[in-house]
Design a protein around this motif. Sequence first.
Motif, PDB file in Angstrom:
ATOM      1  N   HIS A 198       0.924  -1.187  -0.113  1.00 22.50           N
ATOM      2  CA  HIS A 198       0.098   0.394   0.006  1.00 22.50           C
ATOM      3  C   HIS A 198       0.527   0.928  -0.104  1.00 22.50           C
ATOM      4  O   HIS A 198       1.317   1.680   1.107  1.00 22.50           O
ATOM      5  N   LYS A 199       1.258   1.564  -1.601  1.00 18.42           N
ATOM      6  CA  LYS A 199       2.582   2.877  -1.099  1.00 18.42           C
ATOM      7  C   LYS A 199       1.663   3.950  -0.500  1.00 18.42           C
ATOM      8  O   LYS A 199       0.527   4.346  -0.397  1.00 18.42           O
ATOM      9  N   GLY A 200       3.096   4.455   0.280  1.00 17.14           N
ATOM     10  CA  GLY A 200       2.658   6.094   1.052  1.00 17.14           C
ATOM     11  C   GLY A 200       2.131   5.598   2.322  1.00 17.14           C
ATOM     12  O   GLY A 200       1.954   7.202   2.891  1.00 17.14           O
ATOM     13  N   ALA A 201       2.072   4.097   2.901  1.00 17.37           N
ATOM     14  CA  ALA A 201       1.611   4.265   4.120  1.00 17.37           C
ATOM     15  C   ALA A 201       2.650   4.452   5.530  1.00 17.37           C
ATOM     16  O   ALA A 201       2.172   5.884   5.738  1.00 17.37           O
ATOM     17  N   LYS A 202       4.239   5.397   4.732  1.00 19.07           N
ATOM     18  CA  LYS A 202       4.679   5.300   6.336  1.00 19.07           C
ATOM     19  C   LYS A 202       4.200   7.348   6.248  1.00 19.07           C
ATOM     20  O   LYS A 202       4.496   7.690   6.950  1.00 19.07           O
ATOM     21  N   ILE A 203       4.672   7.875   4.352  1.00 20.29           N
ATOM     22  CA  ILE A 203       4.044   9.169   5.028  1.00 20.29           C
ATOM     23  C   ILE A 203       3.102   9.760   5.413  1.00 20.29           C
ATOM     24  O   ILE A 203       3.018  10.534   5.848  1.00 20.29           O
ATOM     25  N   ASN A 204       1.413   8.565   5.501  1.00 22.19           N
ATOM     26  CA  ASN A 204       0.211   8.556   5.732  1.00 22.19           C
ATOM     27  C   ASN A 204       1.146   8.721   7.210  1.00 22.19           C
ATOM     28  O   ASN A 204      -0.039   9.991   8.064  1.00 22.19           O
ATOM     29  N   ILE A 205       1.680   7.993   8.142  1.00 17.19           N
ATOM     30  CA  ILE A 205       1.381   7.534   9.393  1.00 17.19           C
ATOM     31  C   ILE A 205       2.124   8.755   9.888  1.00 17.19           C
ATOM     32  O   ILE A 205       2.097   9.469  10.721  1.00 17.19           O
ATOM     33  N   LEU A 206       3.420   9.372   9.041  1.00 15.62           N
ATOM     34  CA  LEU A 206       4.128  10.942   9.305  1.00 15.62           C
ATOM     35  C   LEU A 206       2.285  12.045   9.822  1.00 15.62           C
ATOM     36  O   LEU A 206       2.758  13.269  10.077  1.00 15.62           O
ATOM     37  N   LYS A 207       2.777  11.988   8.385  1.00 18.70           N
ATOM     38  CA  LYS A 207       1.031  12.995   8.113  1.00 18.70           C
ATOM     39  C   LYS A 207      -0.536  13.166   9.356  1.00 18.70           C
ATOM     40  O   LYS A 207      -0.115  14.451   9.702  1.00 18.70           O
ATOM     41  N   PHE A 208      -0.597  12.000   9.623  1.00 19.03           N
ATOM     42  CA  PHE A 208      -1.580  11.884  10.594  1.00 19.03           C
ATOM     43  C   PHE A 208      -1.346  12.141  12.114  1.00 19.03           C
ATOM     44  O   PHE A 208      -1.062  13.211  12.759  1.00 19.03           O
ATOM     45  N   PHE A 209       0.348  12.141  11.850  1.00 19.85           N
ATOM     46  CA  PHE A 209       0.514  12.487  13.164  1.00 19.85           C
ATOM     47  C   PHE A 209       0.989  13.225  13.653  1.00 19.85           C
ATOM     48  O   PHE A 209       0.761  14.696  14.260  1.00 19.85           O
ATOM     49  N   ASP A 210       1.602  14.364  12.589  1.00 20.73           N
ATOM     50  CA  ASP A 210       2.053  15.654  12.498  1.00 20.73           C
ATOM     51  C   ASP A 210       0.987  16.652  12.733  1.00 20.73           C
ATOM     52  O   ASP A 210       0.790  17.968  12.988  1.00 20.73           O
ATOM     53  N   LYS A 211      -0.657  16.496  11.619  1.00 18.20           N
ATOM     54  CA  LYS A 211      -1.300  17.142  11.931  1.00 18.20           C
ATOM     55  C   LYS A 211      -2.047  17.227  13.527  1.00 18.20           C
ATOM     56  O   LYS A 211      -2.392  18.313  13.905  1.00 18.20           O
ATOM     57  N   ARG A 212      -1.398  16.491  14.342  1.00 16.86           N
ATOM     58  CA  ARG A 212      -1.762  16.168  15.543  1.00 16.86           C
ATOM     59  C   ARG A 212      -0.646  16.403  16.550  1.00 16.86           C
ATOM     60  O   ARG A 212      -1.016  16.325  17.866  1.00 16.86           O
ATOM     61  N   ALA A 213       0.803  16.613  16.557  1.00 19.22           N
ATOM     62  CA  ALA A 213       1.411  16.755  17.373  1.00 19.22           C
ATOM     63  C   ALA A 213       1.538  17.902  18.038  1.00 19.22           C
ATOM     64  O   ALA A 213       1.771  17.830  18.904  1.00 19.22           O
ATOM     65  N   GLU A 214       1.180  19.273  17.848  1.00 16.29           N
ATOM     66  CA  GLU A 214       0.824  20.032  18.734  1.00 16.29           C
ATOM     67  C   GLU A 214      -0.333  19.681  19.638  1.00 16.29           C
ATOM     68  O   GLU A 214       0.185  20.082  20.944  1.00 16.29           O
TER      69      GLU A 214
END
Length: 300
Positions: free
Chosen positions: A242-258
């Motif tokens: 499922h291409k893009g899984a790693k970057i999606n995990i990062l994006k998902f986290f970054d949106k909630r990181a703050e």
Amino acid sequence: MKCSCGNNPVIIIHKAYCDECFIKYFEREIKKHIKKNKLALKNDKIAVGVSGGKDSLTTAYLLKKYYHDVSAVLIDEGIKGYRPYSKEKAEKYCKEWDIPLHIYSFKEEFGYSLDQLAKKLKINPCSICGVLRRYLLNKKSRELGFDKTATGHNLDDESQAILMNLFANDLQRLSRVGALVGVKEFKNFVVKIKPLRIMSEKEVMTYFLCKGFSTDLRECPYSATAFRLKIRNVLNDYDFKHKGAKINILKFFDKRAEKLKEQARNSSVNVKTCSNCGEHTSGDYCKACTILAKLPEKTN
Ligand code: SF4
Ligand code: ZN
């Protein structure tokens, strides 16, 4: 498929790139990431933690290209059959790129190499290594007067760290993941930055090779014992299908990181000073002192 410039591609990420266009794409994205996340100021003194591998050397090379005051710090853990070779690589490239290199070893700082500590303490070498390396990198960077320490964590490392902390339901540790590491300002803590975290291991390797650099592909003999390796295999397998899984995990986290970092800042876990060595900790003793206190001669 050809690169948009007409040359033959060396890599296909979102589109086909020849080596020159890939180098431009890579450097442009890293620059954007540094700027967007305010990772470093123009006059920051930056220490890059180098191991001699492609990730940390790429970090050192790029930061040296963009900033005036960049040095490298190498922590020699004392791993037979592995560290001497990667240390040699680090020395070679730092000399070539005119980056001052500071070397510290477990043996000199703690009295034992990692090989010896693992035998004496009978615990997973990675659990000792990670704690003592972070401890020394922070301590030495601060003593040398650096404003930031940079590490070579790539997208694979970051997505693995996010998953590992999720699996452990460890929100405190999860809140420390990110482009700028650390949720509390503390006088003993040198802010950590991770400029490469948006690039996959494959992309970093491609950049390194396109630049004509050579790396030592030897793996640490203890890496097979690391829990991270299991997560790495699971994630690689999933990302392959499922291409893009790693970057999606990062994006998902970054949106909630703050929000996570805000919660951690307001939580009851306070940063204190280790009663033994004076470094930062959330308990009475830092993790490094806790590990070293278990040495047989200290418990006799
Ligand atoms: Fe250290 Fe484990 Fe990494 Fe080897 S694999 S360098 S022991 S953390
Ligand atoms: Zn301590």
